[in-house]
Write a protein that holds these residues in place. Structure first.
Motif, short mmCIF file in Angstrom:
data_model
loop_
_atom_site.label_atom_id
_atom_site.label_comp_id
_atom_site.label_asym_id
_atom_site.label_seq_id
_atom_site.Cartn_x
_atom_site.Cartn_y
_atom_site.Cartn_z
N PRO A 52 12.80 1.63 -9.61
CA PRO A 52 12.38 0.54 -8.72
C PRO A 52 10.87 0.32 -8.82
CG PRO A 52 12.86 2.53 -7.45
CD PRO A 52 13.32 2.80 -8.85
N LYS A 53 10.44 -0.93 -8.60
CA LYS A 53 9.03 -1.29 -8.80
C LYS A 53 8.25 -1.39 -7.49
CE LYS A 53 9.86 -1.91 -13.21
NZ LYS A 53 9.41 -0.89 -14.20
N SER A 54 8.89 -1.81 -6.40
CA SER A 54 8.15 -2.07 -5.16
C SER A 54 7.89 -0.78 -4.39
CB SER A 54 8.92 -3.05 -4.27
OG SER A 54 10.04 -2.41 -3.68
N ASN A 125 0.39 -4.52 -8.01
CA ASN A 125 -0.64 -4.75 -7.00
C ASN A 125 -0.47 -3.86 -5.77
OD1 ASN A 125 -2.36 -6.75 -8.10
ND2 ASN A 125 -0.77 -8.29 -7.82
N GLU A 126 0.78 -3.59 -5.36
CA GLU A 126 0.99 -2.77 -4.18
C GLU A 126 0.40 -1.37 -4.37
OE1 GLU A 126 4.90 -4.41 -1.88
OE2 GLU A 126 5.26 -3.03 -3.54
N LEU A 127 0.68 -0.76 -5.53
CA LEU A 127 0.19 0.59 -5.79
C LEU A 127 -1.30 0.58 -6.13
CD1 LEU A 127 3.27 1.82 -7.80
CD2 LEU A 127 2.60 2.53 -5.51
N ARG A 128 -1.79 -0.51 -6.71
CA ARG A 128 -3.22 -0.66 -6.97
C ARG A 128 -3.99 -0.68 -5.65
NH1 ARG A 128 -3.27 -5.43 -9.83
NH2 ARG A 128 -3.19 -4.40 -11.87
N VAL A 129 -3.50 -1.48 -4.71
CA VAL A 129 -4.16 -1.59 -3.40
C VAL A 129 -4.06 -0.28 -2.63
CG1 VAL A 129 -3.95 -2.69 -1.14
CG2 VAL A 129 -3.90 -4.09 -3.20
N HIS A 168 4.11 -4.02 2.81
CA HIS A 168 3.14 -3.00 2.42
C HIS A 168 1.75 -3.62 2.19
CE1 HIS A 168 1.34 0.49 0.56
NE2 HIS A 168 1.03 -0.23 -0.49
N ILE A 169 1.70 -4.79 1.57
CA ILE A 169 0.41 -5.47 1.36
C ILE A 169 -0.21 -5.84 2.70
CG2 ILE A 169 -0.62 -7.62 0.53
CD1 ILE A 169 -0.28 -5.61 -1.68
N LYS A 170 0.60 -6.31 3.63
CA LYS A 170 0.08 -6.66 4.96
C LYS A 170 -0.51 -5.43 5.65
CE LYS A 170 3.15 -10.62 5.75
NZ LYS A 170 4.26 -11.15 6.56
#
Length: 654
Positions: A52-54, A125-129, A168-170
């Protein structure tokens, strides 16, 4: 007896797994990777196959092993072998967080850098952030404020640029906002910090993230405590405790109780504080985080000092100090030394009290010198600039709405009386256009003026000059000129939003500018400011920031190429009944020589600041019956040779 606050640092803990499952994991995963249970190995194999990616999908599968470094290392190994980048980045970040909880900040930072590199490779981007924010948290724990805010700002920029934002980004946006709040808190800007924390609080409420609600309520309480508003601080600490109790977050619970007990000590209720502190010490030790353990021990010692239990107080404070020193936590070290000074003073051991006070003060000064306060000023400047741009956009939108309403009025007037309505409408349009154009011109002048005042070459060279003092370990001059530089930047920002200020304020700004520029001339420039006795410098108004462009011109075109003594003289006097005059006199090379020197340079700098200032003087004079005048005179000596330049500004007062 003075009280000193033990700061609270935000942490993102997850205690959703049950106690039974924790016991099973501790037993099953104890030892080497050969002891990993077969059912867990099968689950890992399935997970790296599905890949899974997210963040949400990965976290759903691995959240129960977030604190188990043995299981995390096994998963990292398998994910790396199968080139499952997202899973590997997630697990390494969790490993870095575990190191941070154990106060091993260097290993934590190393792990988050590894996770960031893998997230970049996966373009996730999620894991980068996540990596950027957690790097910021670890650096903030080390009091590396500049580096921390760099990473949080990067995380915020990436998150806010995304059109579709996952949960997660929020939450990552909230982490960044919370960290910026901590930045303002570090700078002593408690009201600004509270604004950031309350903004994050609202977003966490929308997400129903009770951990985030607990953390931001705790942070707001910290700010109110620092503002000495203890009752309000206590209210927010109790709200935070309620959320932590609701989610069974033991770490957050210990932090809240530590803060509440600290408030009791400050309110003169040390016995009530110790009722909370005594069981809290054991709970903090079980958690194994040196930060909270050190904080509880030091605060406990402070309360014991207040009731005369000096032996126990010294034991607890010194224990907390050792932990703080082992983990390099400067804020706690300073607080411990302050409390040891209070303890010694209570025992009438004034020599020891003075020693501890001096050590705390020296340590605090050392930390301040290590922080890059220039970067903090840059962040505040960016905030003010964005705010001003928003105001300009708002004005443009209002102007557009006015045009729409005007068209509707035209139609109504034409129906009522075509000829009269047409004439009236045309006059009205011309009137509105004149004022609209004038307002836009004023706004444009303000923006251009701010850009000319905040010349990037000036900022860069000034900061480099201050940096040389720091490199040469000249702390006194570094702090002296850093204070002047920050005051000048603040004056420019404040003045850019004002149409007029008093002569007194303008001369203070000019003096700050001359002081900063003089660093690069090794203090060779001698300047003098004279104000005539019959001028009330506090009452007479002139356009804001009007002198700096002329001073800059005098320095860089008149004095920079001159050998020998360099002088600038500002003379303010009443020119006549309707004007005041400001003379700016330099003993430079003169205009003709300056032009020849400028022509020979490869890079030619055009002084746009004087043109902008002239336009601003013209706009300022519209409100007066008399006009302004700028006169430039070439000065010569007895032999007829150029001996400088004199600029006369005549500014109307009536």
């Amino acid at each position: 007896m003075p009280n000193y606050r033990i700061p609270y640092t935000n942490k993102r803990h997850n205690y959703s797994f049950t106690l039974l499952f924790v016991i099973v994991l501790l037993c099953a995963f104890h030892g080497t990777t050969q002891e990993i249970p077969e059912d867990f190995k099968e689950k890992v194999e399935t997970l790296v196959t599905i890949a899974p990616k997210s963040y949400k999908e990965i976290d759903a599968e691995l959240k129960l092993i977030k604190r188990d470094t043995n299981a995390l290392n096994y998963f990292i190994k398998i994910a790396s072998q199968n080139n499952y980048l997202e899973g590997e980045s997630y697990a390494i970040n969790q490993l870095g967080r575990s190191y941070r909880y154990a106060s091993n900040l260097d290993k934590s930072i190393e792990a988050h850098f590894r996770a960031l590199a893998i997230a970049e490779k996966a373009d996730n981007n999620e894991l980068r952030v996540l990596s950027l924010n957690w790097l910021g948290v670890s650096y903030r724990r080390k009091d590396a404020i500049k580096t921390a805010i760099d990473y949080h700002q990067k995380a915020l920029d990436i998150s806010e640029a995304l059109e579709v934002k996952s949960v997660h980004i929020k939450r990552s946006i909230n982490v960044a906002l919370n960290s910026i709040g901590n930045l303002y808190q570090t700078l002593g800007q408690y009201d600004l910090a509270i604004i950031q924390f309350k903004r994050a609080l609202e977003l966490e409420r929308e997400l129903n993230n009770k951990l985030g609600l607990a953390i931001n309520n705790q942070n707001i309480g910290d700010c109110y405590e620092l503002k000495e508003n203890l009752e309000v601080a206590l209210e927010y600490y109790r709200k935070s405790l309620a959320y932590n109790e609701d989610i069974n977050n033991n770490y957050g619970r210990v932090i809240c109780k530590n803060s509440i007990a600290r408030i009791y000590t400050k309110q003169g209720m040390p016995n009530a504080a110790l009722v909370i502190f005594e069981p809290l010490k054991e709970q903090a030790l079980k958690i194994g985080d040196n930060f909270i353990t050190s904080s509880v021990l030091i605060n406990t010692g402070d309360a014991q000092t207040a009731i005369g239990k000096y032996g126990l107080a010294k034991k607890n404070i010194e224990h907390g100090l050792r932990l703080a020193e082992e983990s390099n936590m400067p804020a706690l070290i300073i607080a411990a030394k302050r409390f040891l000074a209070n303890l010694a003073e209570s025992k009438a051991n004034y020599k020891e009290a003075l020693k501890q006070h001096k050590e705390a003060e020296n340590y605090e000064n050392e930390i301040i010198n290590q922080r890059n306060l220039n970067y903090m000023n840059e962040m505040i400047l960016r905030y003010d600039s964005e705010k001003k741009n928003s105001e300009i956009i708002s004005l443009a939108q209002e102007a557009e709405l006015s045009k729409i309403r005007l068209r509707k009025n035209q139609t109504t007037i034409l129906v009522a009386a075509l000829t009269l309505g047409l004439i009236g409408t045309m006059l009205f349009i011309m009137y509105r256009k004149y004022h609209s154009d004038n307002e836009k011109k004023v706004l444009s002048l303000e923006q251009n003026m701010l850009r000319s005042q905040m010349n990037p070459h000036f900022l860069f060279n000034s900061l480099n000059s201050i940096k040389l003092y720091i490199i040469n370990n000249d702390k006194k001059n570094a702090v002296h000129y850093l204070n002047k530089f920050s005051k000048l930047v603040r004056r420019i920002l404040e003045g850019s939003s004002l149409k007029e200020i008093s002569i007194s304020e303008e001369l203070e700004t000019a003096e700050l500018y001359l002081n900063i520029e003089n660093i690069r001339f090794s203090e060779e420039i001698k300047f003098k400011i004279d104000v005539a006795k019959d001028i009330d410098a506090e009452q007479v108004k002139i356009p804001s920031l009007v002198l700096q462009p002329f001073l800059e011109n005098a320095i860089w075109h008149g004095l920079s190429s001159k050998e020998g003594e360099k002088r600038i003289w500002l003379n303010v006097y009443n020119y006549d009944s309707y004007h005041i005059a400001i003379d700016i006199i330099d003993n430079g090379v003169g205009r003709n020589a300056s032009e020849k020197i400028k022509e020979s340079r490869v890079l030619k700098r055009k002084s746009v600041g004087i043109d902008i200032t002239t336009e601003r003087l013209a706009n300022f004079s519209k409100d007066y019956q008399n006009d302004f005048e700028v006169t430039i005179e070439d000065l010569t000596n007895d032999s007829g040779q150029p001996s400088g330049t004199k600029i006369i500004l005549k500014i109307p007062t009536i």
